[in-house]
Design a protein around this motif. Structure first.
Motif, PDB file in Angstrom:
ATOM      1  N   PRO A 129       0.757  -1.275  -0.126  1.00  0.00           N
ATOM      2  CA  PRO A 129      -0.174   0.039   0.058  1.00  0.00           C
ATOM      3  C   PRO A 129       0.750   1.242   0.154  1.00  0.00           C
ATOM      4  O   PRO A 129       0.531   2.282  -0.746  1.00  0.00           O
ATOM      5  CB  PRO A 129      -0.861  -0.056   1.179  1.00  0.00           C
ATOM      6  N   ALA A 130       1.837   1.177   0.642  1.00  0.00           N
ATOM      7  CA  ALA A 130       2.754   2.297   0.849  1.00  0.00           C
ATOM      8  C   ALA A 130       3.440   2.665  -0.657  1.00  0.00           C
ATOM      9  O   ALA A 130       3.657   3.758  -1.172  1.00  0.00           O
ATOM     10  CB  ALA A 130       3.922   2.260   1.665  1.00  0.00           C
ATOM     11  N   VAL A 131       3.843   1.586  -1.247  1.00  0.00           N
ATOM     12  CA  VAL A 131       4.227   1.760  -2.864  1.00  0.00           C
ATOM     13  C   VAL A 131       3.214   2.416  -3.681  1.00  0.00           C
ATOM     14  O   VAL A 131       3.582   3.249  -4.440  1.00  0.00           O
ATOM     15  CB  VAL A 131       4.746   0.143  -3.398  1.00  0.00           C
ATOM     16  N   THR A 132       1.948   1.878  -3.562  1.00  0.00           N
ATOM     17  CA  THR A 132       0.921   2.486  -4.339  1.00  0.00           C
ATOM     18  C   THR A 132       0.627   3.880  -4.178  1.00  0.00           C
ATOM     19  O   THR A 132       0.759   4.682  -4.928  1.00  0.00           O
ATOM     20  CB  THR A 132      -0.331   1.659  -3.890  1.00  0.00           C
ATOM     21  N   VAL A 133       0.836   4.290  -2.882  1.00  0.00           N
ATOM     22  CA  VAL A 133       0.616   5.806  -2.505  1.00  0.00           C
ATOM     23  C   VAL A 133       1.920   6.402  -2.952  1.00  0.00           C
ATOM     24  O   VAL A 133       1.815   7.750  -3.495  1.00  0.00           O
ATOM     25  CB  VAL A 133       0.268   6.001  -1.032  1.00  0.00           C
ATOM     26  N   ALA A 134       2.968   6.019  -2.838  1.00  0.00           N
ATOM     27  CA  ALA A 134       4.147   6.605  -3.145  1.00  0.00           C
ATOM     28  C   ALA A 134       4.208   7.049  -4.741  1.00  0.00           C
ATOM     29  O   ALA A 134       4.696   7.984  -5.268  1.00  0.00           O
ATOM     30  CB  ALA A 134       5.312   5.895  -2.986  1.00  0.00           C
TER      31      ALA A 134
ATOM     32  N   GLN B 158      -1.533  -5.785   4.098  1.00  0.00           N
ATOM     33  CA  GLN B 158      -0.371  -5.895   2.634  1.00  0.00           C
ATOM     34  C   GLN B 158      -0.966  -6.495   1.512  1.00  0.00           C
ATOM     35  O   GLN B 158      -0.185  -6.836   0.708  1.00  0.00           O
ATOM     36  CB  GLN B 158       0.751  -6.101   3.281  1.00  0.00           C
ATOM     37  N   ASP B 159      -2.353  -6.559   1.308  1.00  0.00           N
ATOM     38  CA  ASP B 159      -2.758  -7.447   0.216  1.00  0.00           C
ATOM     39  C   ASP B 159      -3.353  -6.546  -0.775  1.00  0.00           C
ATOM     40  O   ASP B 159      -3.221  -5.223  -0.798  1.00  0.00           O
ATOM     41  CB  ASP B 159      -4.157  -8.280   0.802  1.00  0.00           C
ATOM     42  N   VAL B 160      -3.726  -7.153  -1.979  1.00  0.00           N
ATOM     43  CA  VAL B 160      -4.378  -6.221  -3.327  1.00  0.00           C
ATOM     44  C   VAL B 160      -5.253  -5.396  -2.707  1.00  0.00           C
ATOM     45  O   VAL B 160      -5.457  -4.437  -3.245  1.00  0.00           O
ATOM     46  CB  VAL B 160      -4.382  -7.362  -4.374  1.00  0.00           C
ATOM     47  N   GLU B 161      -6.308  -5.795  -1.905  1.00  0.00           N
ATOM     48  CA  GLU B 161      -7.471  -5.245  -1.629  1.00  0.00           C
ATOM     49  C   GLU B 161      -7.136  -3.837  -0.935  1.00  0.00           C
ATOM     50  O   GLU B 161      -7.540  -2.944  -1.254  1.00  0.00           O
ATOM     51  CB  GLU B 161      -8.580  -5.848  -0.877  1.00  0.00           C
ATOM     52  N   ALA B 162      -5.949  -4.139   0.064  1.00  0.00           N
ATOM     53  CA  ALA B 162      -5.523  -2.866   0.849  1.00  0.00           C
ATOM     54  C   ALA B 162      -4.962  -1.841  -0.112  1.00  0.00           C
ATOM     55  O   ALA B 162      -5.092  -0.746  -0.310  1.00  0.00           O
ATOM     56  CB  ALA B 162      -4.531  -3.124   1.746  1.00  0.00           C
TER      57      ALA B 162
ATOM     58  N   ALA C 225      -5.329   3.072  -3.307  1.00  0.00           N
ATOM     59  CA  ALA C 225      -5.494   3.696  -4.755  1.00  0.00           C
ATOM     60  C   ALA C 225      -6.546   4.412  -5.026  1.00  0.00           C
ATOM     61  O   ALA C 225      -6.548   5.580  -5.518  1.00  0.00           O
ATOM     62  CB  ALA C 225      -5.375   2.572  -5.819  1.00  0.00           C
ATOM     63  N   ALA C 226      -7.711   4.052  -4.603  1.00  0.00           N
ATOM     64  CA  ALA C 226      -9.185   4.714  -4.629  1.00  0.00           C
ATOM     65  C   ALA C 226      -9.006   5.793  -3.992  1.00  0.00           C
ATOM     66  O   ALA C 226      -9.535   7.227  -4.384  1.00  0.00           O
ATOM     67  CB  ALA C 226     -10.328   3.834  -4.094  1.00  0.00           C
ATOM     68  N   ALA C 227      -8.466   5.952  -2.643  1.00  0.00           N
ATOM     69  CA  ALA C 227      -8.138   7.192  -1.903  1.00  0.00           C
ATOM     70  C   ALA C 227      -7.523   8.181  -2.609  1.00  0.00           C
ATOM     71  O   ALA C 227      -7.555   9.445  -2.756  1.00  0.00           O
ATOM     72  CB  ALA C 227      -7.833   6.740  -0.580  1.00  0.00           C
ATOM     73  N   CYS C 228      -6.443   7.711  -3.235  1.00  0.00           N
ATOM     74  CA  CYS C 228      -5.442   8.608  -4.218  1.00  0.00           C
ATOM     75  C   CYS C 228      -6.102   9.359  -5.134  1.00  0.00           C
ATOM     76  O   CYS C 228      -6.110  10.473  -5.622  1.00  0.00           O
ATOM     77  CB  CYS C 228      -4.319   7.879  -4.423  1.00  0.00           C
ATOM     78  N   SER C 229      -7.082   8.488  -5.901  1.00  0.00           N
ATOM     79  CA  SER C 229      -7.604   8.949  -7.320  1.00  0.00           C
ATOM     80  C   SER C 229      -8.724  10.030  -6.854  1.00  0.00           C
ATOM     81  O   SER C 229      -8.661  10.787  -7.441  1.00  0.00           O
ATOM     82  CB  SER C 229      -8.439   7.680  -7.968  1.00  0.00           C
ATOM     83  N   VAL C 230      -9.334   9.804  -5.646  1.00  0.00           N
ATOM     84  CA  VAL C 230     -10.228  10.956  -5.150  1.00  0.00           C
ATOM     85  C   VAL C 230      -9.626  12.032  -4.811  1.00  0.00           C
ATOM     86  O   VAL C 230      -9.994  13.288  -5.239  1.00  0.00           O
ATOM     87  CB  VAL C 230     -10.981  10.410  -4.025  1.00  0.00           C
TER      88      VAL C 230
END
Length: 114
Positions: free
Chosen positions: A59-64, A96-100, A105-110
């Motif tokens: 999730p941290a990689v995604t947000v980064a 730390q799963d795909v759903e997290a 990612a959804a929060a970042c997209s918003v």
């Protein structure tokens, strides 16, 4: 305590240290962000992303990745503060799963759309 339990405990201790290091890096960025150009923050976000990736903090990689994109668009100041807050949440996430990753990612997209 069996060998497997000791290994899991040792792994959690190592991950706790990584999470603490990332939290410290994020806090340092948060202090600098209001006074620093976005292009100067980007290498630090890349370093955080690399550390998170090496340690399975997906999730941290995604947000980064999203934060890096925001910096490349020139976001700065209070906007960066809110991105760093989401990154902090992702670092300490127990999941730390795909759903997290999808949730972050959804929060970042918003945030990108807003």
């Amino acid at each position: 305590m069996g060998q497997t339990e000791r290994q899991e405990t040792a792994g959690n201790t190592d991950l706790s240290g990584v999470k603490a290091e990332l939290a410290a890096r994020i806090a340092a960025l948060d202090v600098r962000a209001p006074y620093t150009r976005a292009s100067e923050l980007a290498p630090d976000i890349d370093a955080i992303r690399a550390i998170a990736h090496r340690n399975g903090l997906d999730p941290a990689v995604t947000v980064a990745h999203f934060l890096g994109a925001a910096l490349s668009r020139g976001e700065h100041g209070a906007l960066v503060h809110s991105w760093l807050s989401v990154l902090s949440d992702a670092v300490v996430s127990e999941r730390q799963d795909v759903e997290a990753c999808d949730t972050f990612a959804a929060a970042c997209s918003v945030r990108l759309a807003g």
